[in-house]
Scaffold this motif. Sequence first.
Motif, PDB file in Angstrom:
ATOM      1  N   LEU A 172       0.830  -1.228   0.008  1.00 23.65           N
ATOM      2  CA  LEU A 172       0.103  -0.008  -0.172  1.00 23.65           C
ATOM      3  C   LEU A 172       0.686   1.305  -0.054  1.00 23.65           C
ATOM      4  N   LYS A 173       1.884   1.116   0.527  1.00 26.00           N
ATOM      5  CA  LYS A 173       2.984   2.364   0.583  1.00 26.00           C
ATOM      6  C   LYS A 173       3.404   2.750  -1.054  1.00 26.00           C
ATOM      7  N   GLU A 174       3.360   1.821  -1.857  1.00 24.41           N
ATOM      8  CA  GLU A 174       3.753   1.917  -3.144  1.00 24.41           C
ATOM      9  C   GLU A 174       2.678   2.696  -4.092  1.00 24.41           C
ATOM     10  N   GLN A 175       1.239   2.651  -3.510  1.00 24.40           N
ATOM     11  CA  GLN A 175       0.003   3.068  -4.006  1.00 24.40           C
ATOM     12  C   GLN A 175      -0.244   4.476  -3.607  1.00 24.40           C
ATOM     13  N   THR A 202      -7.474   4.904   0.890  1.00 24.66           N
ATOM     14  CA  THR A 202      -8.760   5.377   1.479  1.00 24.66           C
ATOM     15  C   THR A 202      -9.841   4.647   1.185  1.00 24.66           C
ATOM     16  N   THR A 203      -9.856   4.390  -0.391  1.00 24.60           N
ATOM     17  CA  THR A 203     -11.187   3.514  -0.615  1.00 24.60           C
ATOM     18  C   THR A 203     -11.093   2.063  -0.025  1.00 24.60           C
ATOM     19  N   ASN A 260      -9.514  -2.679  14.287  1.00 25.33           N
ATOM     20  CA  ASN A 260      -8.728  -1.737  15.232  1.00 25.33           C
ATOM     21  C   ASN A 260      -6.829  -2.113  14.724  1.00 25.33           C
ATOM     22  N   TRP A 261      -6.534  -3.269  14.805  1.00 22.15           N
ATOM     23  CA  TRP A 261      -5.281  -3.579  14.647  1.00 22.15           C
ATOM     24  C   TRP A 261      -4.967  -3.054  13.230  1.00 22.15           C
ATOM     25  N   ILE A 262      -5.708  -3.588  12.137  1.00 22.01           N
ATOM     26  CA  ILE A 262      -5.383  -2.860  10.976  1.00 22.01           C
ATOM     27  C   ILE A 262      -5.158  -1.348  10.895  1.00 22.01           C
ATOM     28  N   LEU A 263      -5.948  -0.763  11.456  1.00 17.83           N
ATOM     29  CA  LEU A 263      -5.915   1.134  11.214  1.00 17.83           C
ATOM     30  C   LEU A 263      -4.535   1.440  12.046  1.00 17.83           C
ATOM     31  N   GLY A 264      -3.964   0.576  12.946  1.00 20.35           N
ATOM     32  CA  GLY A 264      -2.588   0.966  13.612  1.00 20.35           C
ATOM     33  C   GLY A 264      -1.433   0.423  12.670  1.00 20.35           C
ATOM     34  N   GLU A 265      -1.850  -0.708  12.109  1.00 19.67           N
ATOM     35  CA  GLU A 265      -0.433  -1.336  10.909  1.00 19.67           C
ATOM     36  C   GLU A 265      -0.507  -0.525   9.962  1.00 19.67           C
ATOM     37  N   ILE A 315      -2.354   5.687   5.543  1.00 21.74           N
ATOM     38  CA  ILE A 315      -3.633   6.578   5.622  1.00 21.74           C
ATOM     39  C   ILE A 315      -3.590   8.100   5.505  1.00 21.74           C
ATOM     40  N   PRO A 316      -4.238   8.557   4.526  1.00 20.32           N
ATOM     41  CA  PRO A 316      -4.310  10.110   4.430  1.00 20.32           C
ATOM     42  C   PRO A 316      -4.632  10.800   5.542  1.00 20.32           C
TER      43      PRO A 316
END
Length: 1078
Positions: A480-483, A489-490, A514-519, A524-525
């Motif tokens: 995702l860092k490469e995107q 966001t989507t 929850n864990w995903i949002l932290g990772e 995340i913009p």
Amino acid sequence: MELTSQVAQLLNNTLSPDGEVRRSASDALDCLSPNPDFSFALISIAVGGGENQGQSIAAATYLKNFTRRNTIQGETASRVNKEFRDRLVLALLQAEPAILKVLIEAFRPIVDAEFVKQNLWDELVPQLRSVIQDSDLVNRSGNSRWKTINSLTVLQSVIRPFQYFLNPKIAKEPVPPQLELIAQEILIHLISLFHLYVEDLCVHNKVNMDAEKSLLIMSKCIYYAVRSHMPSALVPLLPSLCHDLIRILHSLKFEDCDSSEDGYMLRLKTGKRSLLIFCALITRHRKFSDKLMPDIINSAVKLVKFKTDFSKLDNLGERVMSLAFDVISRLLETGPGWRLVSPHFSSLLESAIFPAIVMNEKDITEWEEDSDEYIRKNLPSELEEISGLREDLFTPRKSALNLLGVISISKGPPVAASLTSKRKKGEKNKQKGRSSMGELLVLPFLSKFPIPSHTNAPVRKITNDYYGVLMAYGNLVDFLKEQKPAYTTTLIRSRVLPLYNASFCDPYLVASANWILGELVSCIPEEMSSDVYTSLLKALTMEDTEDISCYPVRVSAAGAIAQLVENEFLPPEWLPILQVVVGRIRESNDEETESAIMFEVLKTLVEAGGDAVVPHIPHIISLLAQHILNHIPLSPEPWPQVVARGFAALSVMGQCWEESFPGGVADDAQSEVVVSGRATIDKAFTDLLQEAWLRPMEDEITESPSPSSCCMDDSSTLLVFIMSNLNEHDEIQIKKVTNLLHAWAHQISNWSSWEEEEDLSIFNCIKEAAHLHRKISVTNFIRRSNSGQPSIIENIGSFVSSAFSQYPSVIYRAASSVHILLHLSTYFPDEEIVMRDLTMAFCQSAFDCFREQQSKPSLWKPLLLAICTCYSCYPDVVENTLEKDQVEGLKTWARALCSISSTEFEHGLTTENEIKLTVLTLAKMITRMITGGNDGGGLLSECLAAMMEATVRLKEAQEEDEDNDENEDENNTDDDTEDDEDDDDDEDSEDDGVHEETEEQFLERCAQAAIEMENGTNLEEIDEEDEEQEIEMGELDEVDALSIVKSLIESNCEIVLQRADLPQQVVSSFVDAFPGLV
């Protein structure tokens, strides 16, 4: 025989249920241990104990400890040592399994000392080869006296140390000759035996427990041999060895097997070791294993695609499957990895990775029965002290997710557009035009699974599958860092956030969300901040239901919030999140662990929020102080987590408040707010420390207040806050600050928990306490109480004196404390006595440390200057102290002081105060020598020369300070401009100069670090702030050092001129600086 019988009887007594009998027997054995025949008696009892197995194990255990104590790198007497080691090896070859397990521990330090490090045991390898060849499972004539399992166990202990590099100072360490010898003489023959066992056990499915045990030990020996090195004799045998390892893997079964069966466990252990060998070959020895990789990858893929119910795997089965995924991941990261693994991507994803990451019955059971273990395994956060170490958790899910992450960033074939485009010369991004498998395969596969809702929720499989989808998303960070930001966001808006708003809110899925949002914080913009924090606050307040505990939901939400703010993804508003966290703390009366976690999150929020959080700090502290008060135990036992974490959070909040108003306030309105807030915080801190330290003594629960040492750093910070706001003596009495200082000083007087960060708070408290006494005389700060109890400064002095013998940074802090404490004024004779005793203790400790650190000149300065302050205050005490324990101790210190005052000394004087203190000390020393008519054997000339050189430097430093003061404003403006330009240059150069460290550079750097550690030049880093601390001069600040030197020279001009041994250059420089003086 008499000694053997005596030792046997004593060993029997060590097994007695009577504690006194056991202690007496142990003491008697210790008294017999110097006897040269003692170790031989232990061996005889260990292997000849007959039916008395308890006695045999006791003898083996005592021998193990005895050998570890007495084997010092082969320095024991060679005759006894050789005879003993031969007898020990013979015993190992004949011992029963239970005795062998203990006795082998006695053998390892001998092997390490004499064979590995000294290479003095030439006959070991040939003799061991002969024993193995003539052992019962190899030579099946029936006449063998040796046991194959025993001989292989001995071999395993011999080869085990070679699994690591032995000399870290060499960047590319060659294969040790001992390992080459073992491979040539034993391993090449052992691999043939290994092949025969694999044929019998794995191909023909014969049942033979001894052969299974032997196979496992041989696999360990092979692994130790190739883990770091590759013996040349093994290279030609790698193809056949790998073929046998693959056969072992193919023979593994995970279903319809009883995990308690010895054969099943042994085969799984051998399979685990086989996979570790493959990992070593891929990672360390690609030069020799590239041609073997197709077979390796096929076997690993076959293993992970085995139709396995992961919820029914035991720990060993999980480790095997985890390693199989790891083999594929490591191979994919190599050069030929794409070509070999990419054909399996789709089948791996569907048949191996996804089945391993979906929710299963074991997860649900663990969630309810051991929530903390579930969190450690599946929802690890940055709150490591609470959530556990992520590296220690080897599970198929973790390894499968790691493989998924590696696959997602792997580049697929060129897309059509790139086939016709022209490549620019020197194009940096060689992967341009190539799509990653995350885009082509992973996300399309995951998108097939619908979000659970009230319509499909009853179907448990949908929830279980979506759990796996969420786990997968959390491990796509690199992809995702490469995107583009819109991509993430989507993904979050459509696949994660709806889980928080669904009518069917599944706790298992919300915890994973929850864990995903932290990772994904790095992807995340910022515009999603409001939605993200709103969702996490919902999770943070989720209450338990009748059927399901939501503790993991709240903990994972707390971990995510901490991770977000630590990475500067800040909430749009701080107050709502602070209110929720504080509310959870106050409501978690019976949940100590959860309350401790929330305190940790609160601390993180305050540290990250800074000025935005400051206005809320007084109210928060007031609320939480009462909560913590309710949990402080009456006795001085270690405090519960909620108290320890609470003190840590309050400490951070107090520091944040103070740092926000360093230079006063802007207007009257703000001033009123600040004064009110500080008063609120001050009262809360005072109440807490009084409850923790004074109430036990007042209630006569214990003789003296003894707060838990684990909280002394935070408690010291609270005490600093209280003292920094005191201006009247009445305030000290009202707040019982004198009693608090006594309690605190008593606790640190016997300090043993030396930790660099914790100790810093204590030293800050020492400084603040001295400042308070200087500002408002504190009762019994220097004077002892009427009861004869040590004064506050005496207890502080005990702490400072012992600090000199600890780590390097604390030496600077201890020296700084010496300067601060000894410059306190005294007004009574009994105070003078205390200060003289304190001076003697400081001088002795600093000088003892100096003698220990004489090989490290970088640590001389703080120690020598601490003694300088002692000498400036009480020269006679220093002279008596230094001459008491060491002949010419005073001369040793004086000559070292002369050395560091020279400009040629690398770690010499740097600040004006350091130079001034040195000049004043040398001047006083010279005056006392001249007055006493003592030349000191040439010391007078050395001190004169050092004083002259230091005086010239002092004059230059003072003149430079005057010039700097005149030009300060102009220089500051220029510096700002230059800094901006430098920053621009740095930003430009960062892109141009970025390069990844090669393996060779990494190894060279590690080797250099090892050399520096051995030489002591880089053993411990010293904090720059500690090294640059300004020396407290006290009344010496008002002393004109240059005038004292001038007066000394003028009064003793003839003596100075008669010193023919003074360096002419030093004299000339002094005369130029002070014309007409000499």
